[in-house]
Design an enzyme around this catalytic site. Structure first.
Site, short mmCIF file in Angstrom:
data_model
loop_
_atom_site.label_atom_id
_atom_site.label_comp_id
_atom_site.label_asym_id
_atom_site.label_seq_id
_atom_site.Cartn_x
_atom_site.Cartn_y
_atom_site.Cartn_z
N TYR A 98 -11.70 -27.38 14.22
CA TYR A 98 -12.17 -27.03 15.56
C TYR A 98 -11.05 -27.13 16.59
O TYR A 98 -11.03 -26.38 17.56
CB TYR A 98 -13.35 -27.93 15.96
CG TYR A 98 -14.64 -27.53 15.30
CD1 TYR A 98 -15.45 -26.55 15.86
CD2 TYR A 98 -15.04 -28.10 14.10
CE1 TYR A 98 -16.64 -26.16 15.26
CE2 TYR A 98 -16.22 -27.72 13.48
CZ TYR A 98 -17.01 -26.75 14.06
OH TYR A 98 -18.17 -26.36 13.44
N GLU A 140 -22.64 -31.02 11.04
CA GLU A 140 -21.98 -30.78 9.76
C GLU A 140 -21.66 -32.09 9.05
O GLU A 140 -21.79 -32.18 7.82
CB GLU A 140 -20.73 -29.94 9.99
CG GLU A 140 -21.06 -28.50 10.37
CD GLU A 140 -19.98 -27.80 11.17
OE1 GLU A 140 -18.80 -28.24 11.11
OE2 GLU A 140 -20.29 -26.83 11.86
N ARG A 203 -18.63 -16.07 -0.37
CA ARG A 203 -19.82 -15.44 0.22
C ARG A 203 -21.04 -16.34 -0.03
O ARG A 203 -21.09 -17.08 -1.02
CB ARG A 203 -20.09 -14.06 -0.40
CG ARG A 203 -18.96 -13.07 -0.25
CD ARG A 203 -18.73 -12.63 1.18
NE ARG A 203 -17.69 -11.59 1.23
CZ ARG A 203 -16.38 -11.84 1.35
NH1 ARG A 203 -15.95 -13.07 1.41
NH2 ARG A 203 -15.52 -10.83 1.39
N GLN A 204 -22.02 -16.23 0.85
CA GLN A 204 -23.26 -16.98 0.68
C GLN A 204 -24.32 -16.09 0.02
O GLN A 204 -24.48 -14.93 0.40
CB GLN A 204 -23.80 -17.47 2.03
CG GLN A 204 -23.01 -18.60 2.64
CD GLN A 204 -21.91 -18.14 3.56
OE1 GLN A 204 -21.90 -17.02 4.02
NE2 GLN A 204 -20.95 -19.02 3.83
N GLY A 272 -35.15 -5.10 1.68
CA GLY A 272 -33.94 -5.03 0.87
C GLY A 272 -33.66 -6.33 0.14
O GLY A 272 -34.56 -7.00 -0.36
N GLY A 274 -33.04 -9.06 1.34
CA GLY A 274 -33.68 -10.18 2.02
C GLY A 274 -34.85 -10.75 1.25
O GLY A 274 -35.40 -11.79 1.61
N THR A 276 -34.68 -12.20 -1.53
CA THR A 276 -34.30 -13.34 -2.38
C THR A 276 -34.85 -14.68 -1.91
O THR A 276 -35.46 -15.40 -2.70
CB THR A 276 -32.77 -13.38 -2.56
OG1 THR A 276 -32.11 -13.29 -1.30
CG2 THR A 276 -32.31 -12.23 -3.44
N PHE A 385 -28.01 -12.56 6.62
CA PHE A 385 -26.91 -12.54 5.65
C PHE A 385 -25.67 -12.04 6.38
O PHE A 385 -25.65 -10.94 6.93
CB PHE A 385 -27.23 -11.61 4.48
CG PHE A 385 -28.37 -12.09 3.61
CD1 PHE A 385 -28.66 -13.45 3.50
CD2 PHE A 385 -29.13 -11.20 2.89
CE1 PHE A 385 -29.69 -13.89 2.70
CE2 PHE A 385 -30.17 -11.63 2.08
CZ PHE A 385 -30.45 -12.98 1.97
N GLY A 386 -24.62 -12.84 6.37
CA GLY A 386 -23.39 -12.45 7.07
C GLY A 386 -23.40 -12.98 8.49
O GLY A 386 -24.21 -13.84 8.85
#
Length: 395
Positions: A98, A140, A203-204, A272, A274, A276, A385-386
Site C-alpha cells: 500500500y 486483509e 486469476r480467480q 453465463g 456466473g 458457478t 468476475f474481474g
C-alpha cells in the site's frame, strides 16, 4: 472518519479529481510498472491492464470511497471494502504494497493536476487514501489470520470435464496429502499458472461444487478476445495445457458472496459463467435439506452453452420449494424463456434475499427489476468476475 478540514477540501476538489481520475490511474500504473515491472508480470492481470478495466476499477473505487466519506461521515462502506479486501487477500497482497501504491498514485496526481495540488489538497487526499488503505489492511489481516496465513498450496487435477465448448471443469485434491481447508458456497480461489514467457499470472475462479464435496472444483470459461481485449491468458492456458495429473497453485478460498443463515426466501440469479457460485450455493442448500422458498434464475446464449446445466436442474429439483427459470437467446425450447432474463411475470416473495452473478448489464437489469418488485436494495448481493466496475455506480 474524514476530518472536517479534509472533508471540505475533498468536497471542493472531488469534481476536478474525479474528472481526471482516468488519466491519473493510467499514469499511476505506467509509473508503477516502470519502477516494478515484476508486478505486471506476476501479480496484476495483464489482460485487464491491456483492456483498461483495471484502471477504471481503481478510479471507481477511489471516487466511490471519497463520495461515501462525504455523504456518510459517521459510517464506512464496509460492503465495498469487504469485496476489495477479499480480492486482495486471494492474491496475497501485503500491507507494505500500500505504501508503494501511495507513492506512485500521488506522483500521478501531482503530475496530472499540477499546481492545483496545493499542500492542503495533497493532505486531504492523502487522508482519504490512508483511511481506505488502512481499512483494507485491517480486513486483509483478519482474513489471513482466519486462514492461517496467505499460503499457496499445490493441488493435483484428479478430473476434467468438458461442460461446453468453452467451459471445462477441473476437480482438484491437495497434492501434499493434507486435508483441504473449508470454504463457503459462493467463494472463489486464486489459481496461479506459469505461462510460456515465464510470467506467473493469477486469476480467480468460483468453487463450483458444494462445500461437502470430497474434491475442490472450478469451472473455467475460455476467454476469447476481441477488438477491445486479448484472449484470456490463464483460461486459455488451462484449457489447452492442464490435464489429469497436472498440478495447480491455489490460494485459500475467499469471497463475501455467501449465503446468510436466514429463513428468508432466496433468489439465485446468474448469467453465463456466473452460474458457478450459484450452483455451489444450490448444492449446499440441497445437502442441508433446505425447506424455504428458492427461485433459480439463469440466462445464457443457448442451452448448449449453459455450463453445469444438469447440476443446476438436479439441485433445484432436490429442494422442497424451488423453481428454476432459464432464458436462452437462441434455440430455447417451449419450457424456457427466449431472449434476455425478464422477471416481470415472476412472483418474487416479500423479504426475498437475492444473490447475483454474471455480466454487469445483466446484474444491473436484474437488480432494477427486483427493486421494482419490492426487494430491498440491501438484500441484493452480487459478485463480479474481474475488476469491479460497479463500485462507483451502486445505488
Amino acid at each position: 472518519m474524514l476530518s472536517e478540514q479534509s472533508a471540505a477540501t475533498v468536497r471542493a476538489t472531488l469534481p476536478a479529481v474525479g474528472a481526471a481520475l482516468a488519466e491519473i490511474t493510467e499514469r499511476f500504473y505506467a509509473g508503477l510498472f516502470a519502477a516494478r515491472p515484476e508486478l505486471l508480470r506476476d501479480l496484476f492481470n495483464r489482460g485487464n491492464q491491456a483492456a483498461g478495466t483495471q484502471r477504471q476499477a481503481l478510479a471507481g473505487s477511489i471516487a466511490a470511497f471519497a463520495t461515501y466519506l462525504l455523504d456518510h461521515p459517521e459510517e464506512r462502506p464496509d460492503a465495498m471494502l469487504g469485496r476489495i479486501a477479499h480480492k486482495h487477500a486471494s492474491l496475497g497482497v501485503t500491507a507494505e504494497q500500500y505504501a508503494l501504491v501511495h507513492e506512485h498514485l500521488f506522483a500521478a496526481i501531482a503530475d496530472v493536476l499540477g499546481e492545483a495540488v496545493t499542500p492542503e489538497v495533497a493532505a486531504a487526499w492523502d487522508e482519504v487514501y490512508w483511511l481506505m488503505a488502512n481499512a483494507l489492511i485491517a480486513i486483509e489481516k483478519r482474513l489471513y489470520a482466519e486462514r492461517g496465513g496467505s499460503e499457496w498450496r499445490e493441488w493435483e487435477v484428479v478430473g476434467r470435464v468438458e461442460e461446453t465448448a468453452d467451459v471445462a471443469t477441473f476437480r482438484l485434491r491437495p497434492a501434499d496429502g493434507r486435508p483441504a481447508p473449508g470454504f463457503r458456497a459462493g467463494q472463489y480461489v486464486s489459481v496461479q499458472v506459469e505461462l510460456a514467457d515465464g510470467a506467473r499470472q493469477t486469476r480467480q475462479y468460483s468453487l463450483s461444487a458444494a462445500p461437502g464435496s470430497p474434491v475442490r472444483q472450478i469451472s473455467v470459461k475460455r476467454v476469447r478476445g476481441g477488438a477491445a481485449a486479448p484472449d484470456g491468458e490463464v483460461s486459455n492456458h488451462l484449457h489447452a495445457r492442464v490435464r489429469v495429473g497436472d498440478r495447480l497453485r491455489l490460494s485459500a478460498a475467499y469471497g463475501d458472496l455467501v449465503l446468510a443463515g436466514t429463513e428468508a426466501p432466496l433468489l439465485l440469479a446468474s448469467a453465463g459463467i456466473g452460474v458457478t457460485p450459484m450452483v455451489a450455493m444450490l448444492g449446499e442448500l440441497a445437502d442441508a435439506g433446505h425447506e424455504g422458498r428458492v427461485i433459480v434464475v439463469h440466462g445464457d446464449r443457448s442451452p448448449a452453452e449453459h455450463a453445469l446445466r444438469a447440476d443446476h436442474e438436479v439441485y433445484a429439483e432436490k429442494l422442497a420449494d424451488a423453481s428454476a427459470h432459464f432464458w436462452y437467446e437462441t434455440d430455447a425450447d417451449g419450457s424456457h424463456g427466449t431472449g434476455l432474463v425478464d422477471l416481470t411475470d415472476l412472483a418474487v416473495p416479500r423479504g426475498t434475499r437475492a444473490y447475483l452473478c454474471g455480466p454487469l448489464p445483466f446484474m444491473r437489469a436484474v437488480r432494477a427489476q427486483l427493486i421494482e418488485q419490492g426487494v430491498a436494495p440491501a438484500d441484493i448481493h452480487y459478485e463480479v468476475f474481474g475488476p469491479d466496475l460497479w463500485l462507483g455506480q451502486e445505488g
